[in-house]
Design a protein around this motif. Structure first.
Motif, mmCIF file in Angstrom:
data_model
loop_
_atom_site.group_PDB
_atom_site.id
_atom_site.type_symbol
_atom_site.label_atom_id
_atom_site.label_comp_id
_atom_site.label_asym_id
_atom_site.label_seq_id
_atom_site.Cartn_x
_atom_site.Cartn_y
_atom_site.Cartn_z
ATOM 1 N N VAL A 33 34.402 33.787 34.289
ATOM 2 C CA VAL A 33 35.172 35.045 34.794
ATOM 3 C C VAL A 33 36.524 34.599 35.436
ATOM 4 C CG1 VAL A 33 35.064 37.094 36.156
ATOM 5 C CG2 VAL A 33 32.961 36.375 34.776
ATOM 6 N N VAL A 34 37.497 35.362 35.155
ATOM 7 C CA VAL A 34 38.547 34.769 35.818
ATOM 8 C C VAL A 34 39.483 35.988 36.400
ATOM 9 C CG1 VAL A 34 41.128 34.010 35.478
ATOM 10 C CG2 VAL A 34 39.212 33.031 34.256
ATOM 11 N N HIS A 35 39.666 36.062 37.600
ATOM 12 C CA HIS A 35 40.308 37.073 38.348
ATOM 13 C C HIS A 35 41.721 36.858 38.698
ATOM 14 C CE1 HIS A 35 36.286 39.118 39.118
ATOM 15 N NE2 HIS A 35 35.860 37.954 39.446
ATOM 16 N N SER A 36 42.697 37.653 38.531
ATOM 17 C CA SER A 36 43.977 37.557 38.643
ATOM 18 C C SER A 36 44.774 38.424 39.372
ATOM 19 C CB SER A 36 44.717 37.183 37.404
ATOM 20 O OG SER A 36 45.939 36.922 37.865
ATOM 21 N N GLU A 37 45.846 38.251 40.249
ATOM 22 C CA GLU A 37 46.398 39.548 41.038
ATOM 23 C C GLU A 37 47.778 39.132 41.139
ATOM 24 O OE1 GLU A 37 46.319 42.119 44.898
ATOM 25 O OE2 GLU A 37 44.694 40.985 44.641
ATOM 26 N N LYS A 51 46.351 43.823 38.901
ATOM 27 C CA LYS A 51 45.085 43.087 38.875
ATOM 28 C C LYS A 51 44.368 42.936 37.657
ATOM 29 C CE LYS A 51 44.168 44.467 43.789
ATOM 30 N NZ LYS A 51 43.264 45.116 44.711
ATOM 31 N N ALA A 52 43.799 41.998 37.179
ATOM 32 C CA ALA A 52 43.324 41.942 35.861
ATOM 33 C C ALA A 52 41.875 41.005 35.986
ATOM 34 C CB ALA A 52 44.224 41.340 34.662
ATOM 35 N N THR A 53 40.984 41.232 35.354
ATOM 36 C CA THR A 53 39.884 40.389 35.163
ATOM 37 C C THR A 53 39.360 40.150 33.700
ATOM 38 O OG1 THR A 53 38.988 41.076 37.349
ATOM 39 C CG2 THR A 53 37.402 40.225 35.764
ATOM 40 N N ASP A 55 36.670 37.897 31.004
ATOM 41 C CA ASP A 55 35.544 36.981 30.823
ATOM 42 C C ASP A 55 35.475 36.477 29.620
ATOM 43 O OD1 ASP A 55 34.793 39.564 30.108
ATOM 44 O OD2 ASP A 55 32.680 38.956 29.890
#
Length: 60
Positions: A33-37, A51-53, A55
């Motif tokens: 699971v990768v969270h990005s902002e 923001k994006a997530t 998986d």
């Protein structure tokens, strides 16, 4: 290009994962699971915050 690191304060399973990560092409098998902002301005006025997530699974 891969990047990442660990130090003596990190859990041993994390250090083991990073060694596997560096030693292989791509990612080791598993569920990720990768969270990005990101935050930036358009011109002089409009502030944009995105923001994006995502998986994904890596299988052998």
């Amino acid at each position: 290009m891969k990047s990442g690191g660990y130090d003596a304060g990190d859990p041993s399973d994390y250090a083991k994962y990073m060694k596997r990560f560096w030693g292989n092409d791509g990612f080791p098998s598993g569920y990720y699971v990768v969270h990005s902002e990101t935050d930036f301005y358009l011109g002089d006025r409009e502030r944009v915050n995105m923001k994006a997530t995502i998986d994904f699974k890596v299988v052998e």
